[in-house]
Design a protein around this motif. Structure first.
Motif, short mmCIF file in Angstrom:
data_model
loop_
_atom_site.label_atom_id
_atom_site.label_comp_id
_atom_site.label_asym_id
_atom_site.label_seq_id
_atom_site.Cartn_x
_atom_site.Cartn_y
_atom_site.Cartn_z
N THR A 1 0.84 -1.20 0.00
CA THR A 1 0.00 0.00 0.00
C THR A 1 0.87 1.25 0.00
O THR A 1 2.01 1.24 0.50
N TYR B 1 -3.63 9.77 -2.54
CA TYR B 1 -4.32 8.48 -2.49
C TYR B 1 -3.62 7.52 -1.52
O TYR B 1 -3.53 6.32 -1.77
N ASN C 1 -3.99 3.44 -0.84
CA ASN C 1 -4.35 2.64 -2.01
C ASN C 1 -3.35 1.52 -2.24
O ASN C 1 -2.19 1.60 -1.86
N ARG C 2 -3.83 0.47 -2.91
CA ARG C 2 -3.00 -0.69 -3.18
C ARG C 2 -2.16 -0.49 -4.44
O ARG C 2 -2.55 0.22 -5.37
N GLU D 1 -5.66 4.78 -8.80
CA GLU D 1 -6.86 5.24 -8.08
C GLU D 1 -7.66 4.07 -7.52
O GLU D 1 -8.61 4.26 -6.76
N ASN D 2 -7.28 2.84 -7.91
CA ASN D 2 -7.93 1.61 -7.45
C ASN D 2 -9.40 1.53 -7.84
O ASN D 2 -10.24 1.00 -7.11
N THR D 3 -9.73 2.04 -9.04
CA THR D 3 -11.10 1.95 -9.55
C THR D 3 -11.24 0.86 -10.61
O THR D 3 -12.36 0.52 -10.99
#
Length: 718
Positions: A593, A608, A611-612, A656-658
């Motif tokens: 992360t 962010y 986030n991963r 953004e991990n989307t």
């Protein structure tokens, strides 16, 4: 994070306890169990000297030639799942993104260094991805900057091909499967002059009709073929002196290199379908030649390796850039052989103590390189340019980049036996690099050229220090524990900002560094019927390099955007419960992360943090069982039944991990008859036809993993 570390420590101490118990409870003479039911010694060159895998004080996975054949490993991407915390994928163009423990390739500077026969595959362009005539594959997990230098911040993949042979030997192999898959491979080695001159040749040709259909013209989209030719010449020209000349050449053709749906939902809902109006054939030619001089003495060993790498890659016609049927954006790069080529010279010199079991073993060396990469790429805006945000249509923006660089490094590493059971390894490397980039831009309106950015040149240089220290303690002859610290780096450089002439054309970004702490244990149990290697790690990555694709310019901008921490555990277990049964289980867990991640947002930069990391499944696991009962009491021919279960945890494809892919599973199987000289088998990969996102860009276009495939293999060795 502390919970993960505590779990890893508990696992390590449990294995250490079992190591002591095994010395008491399972200390039997090797004569009580037939040798065929014992796991043999595995020798690797992870530290550039031949040594026992179980004595290397960090995590190394080794796959020998027999396993490469049994698992049908045809290219480097096939290794994912088999190696703990290792992931590899590409959008269809065979430029693989490789990730180890959350440290991933996000630009043309790899985060995991790949070596083929000791030659550093310098970047994604000069990279050989096909596997043929392989003796062994080693995957070193964790930073390896001391001995390997640049781009080894996540680890190293070593590919070693078959050595010279005193006798005539060789092989012929054919693999045939659905989707028009055909793979033909052959190789031969022999001695031309007694104890003087040896020669070897191998060839690999493969083709695939493609998994995808292009709805625009109802055609097979990703038809591809490759031809890999390799040769080596070994000459013992004086006492203890040997010269080795290696040559490799790969010719690749791909009709549909970017088999991408416009977004993940479209990829899953309409699997293996694209709708692109601009189709082309990608030409990808690579050559690699190296000369090694080796001297083996009673006190010192010396080696010199000189290598040259070249890649020429272009599209015969414009390639779709909007991944849709509209005439919006397409990419042009066929500007002649003076452009879109990459050439690299490298030189390594190494002096080492003769590995004769003395208390002190050492090696020192020098590494240097020069690189040249002139590229020219055009972005054509067609009749539908307004649909992709361009107010003007039917013109081409041409970006020219001329990148050159050089660097050198000095390194040294030594291992000292403090006691009969305790060894200390320490090393240090100092790298220096200098890069130069000249950029320009012009607009082409049907032959009328307008310069929008004149030649602009930037230079950058930097240093990197890569230390390493490790302690290894032998609990018993077959049990060892270790702890290590190591550092790796990925070079910095210069990046183009974009086509807006009001902005500075060039921007410098810093090197990316990884600092890794690892503890582990390597063990044999039950009189060498079982091998258990386990480790726990925590890695801090600073100045993470984040590339971003600027549209519609199609320019990749790289910047240092934050810091990251990756921690996890992993193990590899190999067992022979009975004479004819082998079981392998590899497992890796990575929690990677960002501690800080600054990305542009609608109203400025957004952090962010939390986030991963991308291209990093949180879990990788492989469980395989192979049964080889004897065939009608024959001592030479056996049945072989192999089953594999691979598991990949959740992963993300954009920072953004989307864009993500949920956990998924893949099952493989193989069945037939095998011997030391013969194989005739049937096989199936992804038996249950699992559909999953294999690769996705940060703006949405997505590529699926391969569907269910099956076929037959025939091989003869002599």
């Amino acid at each position: 994070m502390s919970i993960i570390t505590h779990k890893a420590l508990a696992t390590l101490f449990l294995v250490a306890g079992l190591s002591i118990a095994s010395r008491i409870s399972f200390a039997q003479s090797n004569d009580t169990i037939p040798e065929t039911t014992q796991l043999g010694e595995v020798m690797v060159t992870a530290q550039k000297e031949s040594e026992n895998l179980q004595k290397v004080p960090f995590s190394v996975s080794a796959i020998d030639d027999r396993k490469v054949e049994e698992m049908n490993l045809w290219q480097t991407k096939d290794l994912r799942g088999y190696i703990p915390n290792f992931y590899s994928s590409n959008p269809g163009d065979n430029r693989n993104v490789i990730s180890i423990r959350g440290i991933t390739t996000t630009s043309y500077e790899p985060a995991v260094a790949t070596y083929v026969d000791g030659v550093n595959q310098f970047g994604l362009d000069t990279y050989f991805f096909l596997l043929n005539d392989v003796e062994r594959i080693e995957v070193l997990r964790g930073p390896q900057g001391t001995l390997y230098g640049r781009n080894a911040m996540g680890g190293v993949m070593n590919i070693i091909t078959k050595p010279k042979s005193d006798e005539l030997s060789g092989f012929v192999r054919t693999d045939i499967g659905n989707y028009g898959f055909t793979r033909l491979a052959a190789g031969v080695k022999t001695m031309l002059l007694p104890q003087k001159l040896y020669v070897g040749m191998s060839v690999l040709a493969d083709k695939l009709n493609g998994y995808y259909t292009n709805l625009y013209n109802d055609s097979d989209f990703d038809k591809q073929k490759n031809l890999l030719v390799a040769g080596n010449l070994n000459y013992l020209f004086a006492k203890n002196w040997e010269a080795i000349l290696n040559f490799k050449s790969n010719t690749g053709r791909n009709n549909g290199p970017f088999s991408l749906a416009p977004d993940p939902d479209s990829a899953i809902e309409n699997p293996y379908e694209v709708n692109q109006n601009a189709t082309t054939e990608m030409v990808d030619n690579s050559q690699n030649i190296s000369l090694v001089l080796k001297n083996t003495g009673s006190r010192f060993n010396f080696s010199s390796q000189t290598s040259y790498q070249n890649n020429y890659r272009y599209y015969k016609a414009p390639i779709d850039g909007d991944f849709s049927p509209i005439d919006g954006v397409s990419i042009v790069n066929d500007y002649g052989k003076d452009w879109n080529t990459v050439s690299v010279w490298t030189q390594e010199l190494r002096l080492a103590s003769a590995n004769t079991g003395q208390k002190l073993n050492w090696q020192v060396g020098f590494f240097g390189f020069t690189s040249d990469a002139p590229t020219r790429q055009g972005v054509y805006f067609g009749a539908d340019a307004a649909l992709v945000g361009s107010p003007v249509s039917n013109f081409t923006t041409i970006n020219t980049n001329v990148a050159t660089g050089y660097g050198f490094a000095f390194f040294g590493q030594a291992t000292y036996s403090l006691t009969d059971k305790l060894k200390l390894t320490a090393g240090l490397r100092s790298d220096y690099e200098k890069k130069k980039l000249t950029v320009s831009q012009e607009m082409d309106f049907g032959g009328d050229l307008m310069v929008t950015q004149p030649d602009t040149t930037g230079k950058v240089d930097y240093n990197a220090i890569s230390p390493k220290v490790a302690l290894a303690y032998q609990l018993a002859p077959t049990n060892e524990v270790y702890g290590s610290y190591s550092r790796g780096f990925r070079p910095g450089g210069l990046t183009q900002i974009g086509s807006d002439p009001s902005n500075p054309p060039l921007f410098a970004y810093d090197p990316e560094f990884s600092n890794n702490f690892e503890i582990g244990s390597k063990n044999y149990f039950f009189n060498r019927r079982m091998r258990v290697n386990v480790s726990a790690f925590i890695t801090a990555i600073s100045d993470v390099q984040v590339p971003g694709l600027i549209l519609p310019d199609a320019i990749v901008v790289t910047q240092n955007a934050g810091d990251m921490t990756s921690a996890g555990i992993e193990w590899e277990i190999n067992a022979i419960p009975t004479r004819n049964l082998g079981i392998d289980w590899s497992f890796g867990f990575t929690h990677a992360t960002f501690d800080k991640l600054m990305l542009p947002g609608e109203s400025g930069e957004v952090d962010y943090a939390g986030n991963r990391q991308i291209f990093t499944p949180d879990v990788t696991s492989m469980l395989a069982a192979q049964w080889t009962p004897q065939f009608f009491h024959s001592d030479e021919l056996d049945w072989m039944l192999r089953g594999e279960w691979l598991y990949f945890g959740e992963q993300f494809f954009n920072l953004e991990n989307t864009i993500s892919q949920d956990a998924y599973q893949i099952a493989n199987a193989k069945f037939g008859v095998v011997s030391d000289e013969l194989e005739l088998t049937v096989w199936a990969k992804n038996i249950f036809d699992t559909t999953y996102i294999d690769y996705a860009y940060n703006f949405g276009p997505s590529h699926l993993g391969n569907p269910a495939t099956f076929g037959v293999t025939g091989m003869y060795k002599f």
